[in-house]
Scaffold this active site. Sequence first.
Site, PDB file in Angstrom:
ATOM      1  N   PRO A 126       0.770  -1.290  -0.073  1.00 45.81           N
ATOM      2  CA  PRO A 126       0.103  -0.130  -0.140  1.00 45.81           C
ATOM      3  C   PRO A 126       0.769   1.263  -0.200  1.00 45.81           C
ATOM      4  CG  PRO A 126      -0.936  -1.716   1.517  1.00 45.81           C
ATOM      5  CD  PRO A 126       0.386  -2.192   1.076  1.00 45.81           C
ATOM      6  N   CYS A 127       0.224   2.340  -0.911  1.00 42.69           N
ATOM      7  CA  CYS A 127       1.075   3.552  -0.885  1.00 42.69           C
ATOM      8  C   CYS A 127       0.456   4.648  -0.265  1.00 42.69           C
ATOM      9  CB  CYS A 127       1.028   3.818  -2.304  1.00 42.69           C
ATOM     10  SG  CYS A 127      -0.267   4.369  -2.922  1.00 42.69           S
TER      11      CYS A 127
END
Length: 276
Positions: A126-127
């Site tokens: 996840p960013c």
Amino acid sequence: MKNIKIFEAFAGIGSQFKALKNIARQRQWNIIHSGMIEWYVDAIIAYVAIHAPEFKPKIENLNAIKNISYDSKSLASQNAINKLNNSLKASYLNYSKNQFNNLFDIKSAKAYDIEKNIDIFTYSFPCQDLSVQGLQKGMNQKDNTRSGLLWEIGRILFEIKKQFKKEEMPKYLLMENVKNILGKNNKQNFLKWINTLNKLGYLSKTYVLNSKHFGSCQSRDRVFCLSIRKDYYQKINFKFPDLEKIRIQSKPIKDILINSNDNIYIYKQFFNNQLK
């Protein structure tokens, strides 16, 4: 025909799997899907719809599936999970477990859940906590952020290293994330990750690539980390490609637009009718 075995952690809708299959058709490779990890219900449904278009959902109860999320952020409550019983959505989740070996929860995944001799192991984590558009909570291992789930990959790979022979570990590791992973607030942790990969027995190269240089109509920088197992690197005399020198002409947006007259009802029919 060349066989390539892939495993996808943080699988999402399987975009990297899709890209590999597109390349495989051109080169006559046989892609073997060996497993995935994804807990976000909507992403799992899209994954099955994309990668198993022949699948026909039916009303089912969930088959011993607990660690799922409705918002990709937090674990769904047991009451929310129970509401999936006697639904078409349950059919999609069961299919992802049975046919794609979906492990659902990255924190619960163990080395024994993953096959030996994987060729490509993807882990595009996840960013949200790295992006300049977010709160930038970072990826520190101790802060329990969504982007900090990267370190679960380290845990899994260290378990694999203990339980597998060296030549049975994944040959290649592939990660994609936002450019700000190299920003001043995140770079130290990213370099720590590269050092972790080195301890695990991998040589790595980091690329900053813009989609417009690869035939896309969109201009967007992304960071890719390609790692190769050291003994395999020596065996095949591998050389990291100069991907940052590639300049394929970008496409005008009109070339990728879908004819709305033919597809206007697809979304409505799929989500409003099939997934009630």
